[in-house]
Design a protein around this motif. Sequence first.
Motif, short mmCIF file in Angstrom:
data_model
loop_
_atom_site.label_atom_id
_atom_site.label_comp_id
_atom_site.label_asym_id
_atom_site.label_seq_id
_atom_site.Cartn_x
_atom_site.Cartn_y
_atom_site.Cartn_z
N UNK A 1 0.82 -1.22 0.00
CA UNK A 1 0.00 0.00 0.00
C UNK A 1 0.85 1.26 0.00
N UNK A 2 1.92 1.24 0.78
CA UNK A 2 2.82 2.40 0.84
C UNK A 2 3.44 2.67 -0.53
N UNK A 3 3.87 1.59 -1.20
CA UNK A 3 4.48 1.75 -2.52
C UNK A 3 3.46 2.28 -3.54
N UNK A 4 2.29 1.66 -3.56
CA UNK A 4 1.24 2.06 -4.52
C UNK A 4 0.81 3.50 -4.26
N UNK A 5 0.65 3.84 -2.96
CA UNK A 5 0.23 5.21 -2.62
C UNK A 5 1.23 6.25 -3.08
N UNK B 1 8.81 13.64 -7.75
CA UNK B 1 8.96 12.27 -7.22
C UNK B 1 8.92 12.21 -5.69
N UNK B 2 8.28 13.22 -5.08
CA UNK B 2 8.17 13.23 -3.62
C UNK B 2 7.34 12.04 -3.13
N UNK B 3 6.35 11.63 -3.91
CA UNK B 3 5.54 10.48 -3.53
C UNK B 3 6.36 9.21 -3.46
N UNK B 4 7.29 9.05 -4.41
CA UNK B 4 8.15 7.87 -4.45
C UNK B 4 9.08 7.85 -3.23
N UNK B 5 9.65 9.00 -2.90
CA UNK B 5 10.51 9.10 -1.72
C UNK B 5 9.71 8.77 -0.45
N UNK B 6 8.53 9.36 -0.32
CA UNK B 6 7.70 9.13 0.87
C UNK B 6 7.23 7.68 0.93
N UNK B 7 7.00 7.07 -0.24
CA UNK B 7 6.58 5.66 -0.27
C UNK B 7 7.67 4.77 0.31
#
Length: 360
Positions: free
Chosen positions: A26-30, A304-310
């Motif tokens: 879920x963290x990765x997908x989010x 790519x902030x979402x990728x870092x946060x994931x």
Amino acid sequence: LTHNLGFTLKEVGLIMSFFGLGSILGAYVGGWLTDKIGSYLVQIWSLFLSSIVLLMLLYAQSFWTLAIVAFTFSVVADAFRPANKVAVSDYSQPENLTRSFALLRLAVNLGFAIGPAMGGLLAAWKGYEWLFYIDALTCFLDAVLFKIAMKDDFKEKKKQSKKEKKGSSNTLVHSPYKDKVFLAFLVIICLLAFAFLQLFYTVPLFYKQEIGLGEGQIGLLMSLNGLIIVAVEMPLVYLVDKHYSKFSSMTLGAILIGLGFLIFTFPMVGMGIAALSVCFLTMGEIFYMPFASAFVAARASDSNRGEYMALYTMAWAIASVVAPLTGMYIGAAFGFNMLWLLLFAIGLIGGLGFWVLGKL
């Protein structure tokens, strides 16, 4: 699962493992979706779908049905976490980014302070099934409130984002998978998360079996963590953020977490020593967690902030899967003192790691 549905502890452990694996996915997908469609839509759909899957979870009765629905629920629900952190980053200025994450943690800890007490009363008064109805309702209302409150701002940000993309087509974006400092940071975070999460998994067992504390005393000690955070985190983070670097604060936080577990090796451990340990662990949490989130947000680019946060959220999710099983195994096989010494060592290693990264 044990009292109402009659599952064995082994079966419950497996179901919770499915839940943990779903959190990682879920963290990765989010994070991936956040970079594609934005944090606004990911948060709304995560909340809305969570309300539906919670009701499905209520009616799941067999082992495999429960395992699959629990996995699905954690995928859907934990997609919210990286999106939420990206949203906090987007609405913050660089100078107040750390305090913004401290404020987010304050909201979360207030929820944790209220939730278990309300859940316990509701389960005792109306039955466990009402927990699912109320949680589904709060998720749904949250999604509606979010949509109403943020709709206009979302449209404005979408226009602004399109303009920025046109003007920055040649901007070089670094992948988090090639960011060596960030990857080393994630290893330290995973180790410290493994250590810190023992406060919620193994420590209550230690309180009960080794110290002989009752449920009421254990509840008070666990509440102390949230009370300290609510009372001191915001002003303390404000002061530290003004005068010290993020890595200096995280180094101190990691060492305090290690010392918090070392305290349990003292002779004649009782309620007072246990409370002192919680104080050290909580102060360690305050000194490192909001600064860690702020470091990740600042390290990433807008695209790519979402990728870092994931990846940051996944480090915590992996630790949450490993921590209870490993911590309890070490405590049972080698004694709790061995576990506390190991966690103290992890705190020192984490502090050293942050110090080294701060010098790069």
